[in-house]
Structures are given as C-alpha cells and as structure tokens.
Design a protein around this motif. Structure first.
Motif, PDB file in Angstrom:
ATOM      1  N   SER A   1      18.852  10.648  70.931  1.00  0.00           N
ATOM      2  CA  SER A   1      18.043  11.842  71.176  1.00  0.00           C
ATOM      3  C   SER A   1      18.911  13.022  71.591  1.00  0.00           C
ATOM      4  O   SER A   1      18.462  14.166  71.548  1.00  0.00           O
TER       5      SER A   1
ATOM      6  N   SER B   1      22.419  15.488  71.574  1.00  0.00           N
ATOM      7  CA  SER B   1      23.436  16.017  70.687  1.00  0.00           C
ATOM      8  C   SER B   1      24.786  15.412  71.056  1.00  0.00           C
ATOM      9  O   SER B   1      24.922  14.771  72.104  1.00  0.00           O
TER      10      SER B   1
ATOM     11  N   GLN C   1      22.291  18.850  74.857  1.00  0.00           N
ATOM     12  CA  GLN C   1      20.920  19.096  74.435  1.00  0.00           C
ATOM     13  C   GLN C   1      20.228  17.772  74.164  1.00  0.00           C
ATOM     14  O   GLN C   1      20.873  16.789  73.766  1.00  0.00           O
ATOM     15  N   VAL C   2      18.924  17.767  74.375  1.00  0.00           N
ATOM     16  CA  VAL C   2      18.153  16.561  74.088  1.00  0.00           C
ATOM     17  C   VAL C   2      16.929  16.930  73.256  1.00  0.00           C
ATOM     18  O   VAL C   2      16.269  17.936  73.507  1.00  0.00           O
ATOM     19  N   ARG C   3      16.680  16.120  72.246  1.00  0.00           N
ATOM     20  CA  ARG C   3      15.508  16.322  71.383  1.00  0.00           C
ATOM     21  C   ARG C   3      14.351  15.523  71.975  1.00  0.00           C
ATOM     22  O   ARG C   3      14.437  14.305  72.150  1.00  0.00           O
TER      23      ARG C   3
ATOM     24  N   SER D   1      15.904  19.282  82.915  1.00  0.00           N
ATOM     25  CA  SER D   1      15.304  19.657  81.643  1.00  0.00           C
ATOM     26  C   SER D   1      13.787  19.780  81.675  1.00  0.00           C
ATOM     27  O   SER D   1      13.181  20.108  80.659  1.00  0.00           O
TER      28      SER D   1
ATOM     29  N   GLU E   1       8.126  18.320  68.421  1.00  0.00           N
ATOM     30  CA  GLU E   1       9.514  18.209  68.877  1.00  0.00           C
ATOM     31  C   GLU E   1      10.010  19.528  69.452  1.00  0.00           C
ATOM     32  O   GLU E   1       9.609  20.602  69.012  1.00  0.00           O
ATOM     33  N   ARG E   2      10.900  19.421  70.430  1.00  0.00           N
ATOM     34  CA  ARG E   2      11.586  20.602  70.948  1.00  0.00           C
ATOM     35  C   ARG E   2      12.973  20.179  71.423  1.00  0.00           C
ATOM     36  O   ARG E   2      13.192  19.020  71.773  1.00  0.00           O
ATOM     37  N   MET E   3      13.887  21.124  71.418  1.00  0.00           N
ATOM     38  CA  MET E   3      15.239  20.889  71.930  1.00  0.00           C
ATOM     39  C   MET E   3      15.340  21.528  73.308  1.00  0.00           C
ATOM     40  O   MET E   3      14.930  22.671  73.501  1.00  0.00           O
TER      41      MET E   3
END
Length: 303
Positions: free
Chosen positions: A160, A162, A167-169, A146, A177-179
C-alpha cells in the motif's frame, strides 16, 4: 418484503461495495421498519405511507431513539425506496420528505499537541524489546501521521506504500482510493516494526502490514484494545481510541494551516460540511487564547 430487503442488500454489497459496517446499519434499520409493518398487518412495501412512517418515527423518538439514529434510519429507508422504484416494486417513495428532529452535533474529542507527544514519545519505553508494543507504537504513529480511519489502517498491506514509505494508498468508504502522506516519525516506527514482523508471518498472513500474535491480519477490535492499553500504560488521563487520533490529526493541521480543503482530501470526506466541524474546534482554541491574552478579556484578580 424480506425478499426485497435481501435483494437490496445484495445490491449494496456487490454493486456498491459498501463496507460490512454500513451493510449492518442498513439491515438493522430496514428490519425495524419491517417489524413495525408486520405488527400492523402490512404485507408489502407499497402499502406503507408517509403518514405511517411519521407515526413510527414519533413512537421510536418517544422510546428514546436518538435524533441521529432516526436521521440514519430515514436515510436508509429513503434509499431503499429509491431502489424499489427502479425495480418497479413501488410507485412512489413515502420517505422522500421525511425529516428527523434536529440535534446538536457533538464536537469530536481531541488530544492537544503535548498529550500526543507524551503518548508517541513512549515515555515508559513500552516498545523497547517488545515486538507487539513496537507494532502498537507504529499503529499509533500512523493514525496520527495520516489521519486514517480504523478500518482503513487495519486493511493496509505492505504494497500500500510507495517505495520510500512516504505515501500510503488508502481504500476508504465506498471503495474510494486516496493517497496520504506518511510523516517521518511514522515511517521510522513502521520500519522498526518490519524488523519484527517476519517472525509473525504465516501462510495465511498474505501481505498484511500489521499482524497479530497468531500471524493473522490484526482486527479492528484488537487495534482498539491495544491502543487503549498502550495509552493507559503511558499514563494518559483520557481513554484514547483510533478516531480520537484522527480527530487530533485534523484539528492540529487546521490550527496550523487553515486549509480546510486539503484536510478534506486527506481525511477522505466526500462533503466538506463533514470537515467543517473542525473549524469549531479551531475557534475554541482561538477563543481560549483570546481569553488568556486580550487585556479586555482577562478577568481581574480579586483584590
């Protein structure tokens, strides 16, 4: 002068929510300026002129301070004076037109795909039966999967991610913030670590994803040390560190996709010029392929 710096640091800390690392850099730069001003019997920020700042920069450059450090210092002082202007402390910004000597930006060091596979395929079975090495492998996989920064990964919580862990926030610089997608290998490694995580959980652990042996959130320094040790035991020929895996992530994606904008988003860069450095790495790869493959580029063998 010290009171103005303290007020500015509070502004950066509480209103702008800058990271501790960024705050330390500002404090260090402004302390350097303040010490120089005090030595010259300057009592207030409004007394410092552009010419004095230029003179001090020249002195520090002669003393060996790098162009990159000087550029950061100028940026710190310029922003500080912008703050003082809004507070009515000064009437102008003497750092507004300052420029540091230009320097060539070094290209980031990356691993090639074979080296990454050698490291992450765990050739020596380090993670087998060892919970902490299983955690370390999950950390390595997530860095490369990532492209996270060190502080971003250390701050991750279980929530963090999903629901399916795809996916990770991420909370990046300036609390932006970004996914980010999480690859299948990284998901598998994290799930493996989660089977062991419960035995390290303590009351103060909270929901931190990666825990240390005493049950606390693993620190950035611990992550750096553990990655270096893991890579050394895997027989890697170079010292591996978190940012090297982030660089490798970006370089390999660009090499395969050529989509610079998407890589900018994945890395969390606010300016695409920061991401463009990977195009130089990509060109180096293409040039190497050209030198090996093109009939008019290959060197003739000695007869």
């Amino acid at each position: 002068m010290q009171q103005s710096v303290a007020a500015f640091m509070d502004y950066l800390r509480y209103e702008k929510q800058h990271s501790p690392h960024t705050l330390c850099a500002y404090q260090r730069d402004l302390s350097r300026i303040m010490q120089q001003a005090t030595a010259g019997d300057i009592q207030g920020w409004e007394q410092i002129t552009e010419q004095q700042l230029k003179h001090w920069l020249g002195l520090w450059h002669e003393e060996g301070l790098s162009s990159r450090s000087l550029q950061r210092l100028i940026s710190s002082v310029r922003r500080f004076y912008q703050y003082l202007l809004t507070q009515g402390v000064v009437a102008n910004n003497p750092a507004r037109l300052l420029r540091a000597p230009k320097t060539a930006r070094p290209l980031p060091v990356t691993l090639d795909a074979d080296q990454v596979n050698h490291l992450l395929d765990d050739p020596y079975g380090q993670a087998d039966g060892d919970p902490l090495k299983c955690r370390d492998l999950a950390i390595l996989e997530l860095f490369y999967s990532s492209g996270l920064r060190l502080a971003e990964l250390a701050a991750l919580n279980i929530d963090s991610f999903s629901g399916d862990w795809s996916q990770v926030r991420v909370l990046g610089k300036r609390s932006k913030e970004r996914m980010v997608p999480v690859g299948s290998k990284a998901r598998q490694a994290i799930q493996h670590w989660l089977r062991f995580r419960q035995q390290f959980v303590r009351s103060e652990s909270g929901s931190a994803l990666f825990l240390s042996k005493p049950g606390k959130r693993i620190s950035t320094r611990q992550i750096q040390y553990r990655i270096k040790a893991f890579a050394r035991e895997a027989g890697m020929p170079v010292g591996v560190h978190p940012h090297m895996l982030r660089h490798s992530f970006a370089s390999h994606l660009l090499e395969s996709s050529g989509d610079l904008r998407s890589i900018q988003e994945l890395l969390g860069h606010s300016d695409i010029s920061t991401t463009q450095i990977y195009t130089h790495l990509d060109f180096q790869h293409l040039a190497a392929v050209y030198d090996k493959a093109h009939p008019r580029a290959r060197k003739k063998k000695d007869k």
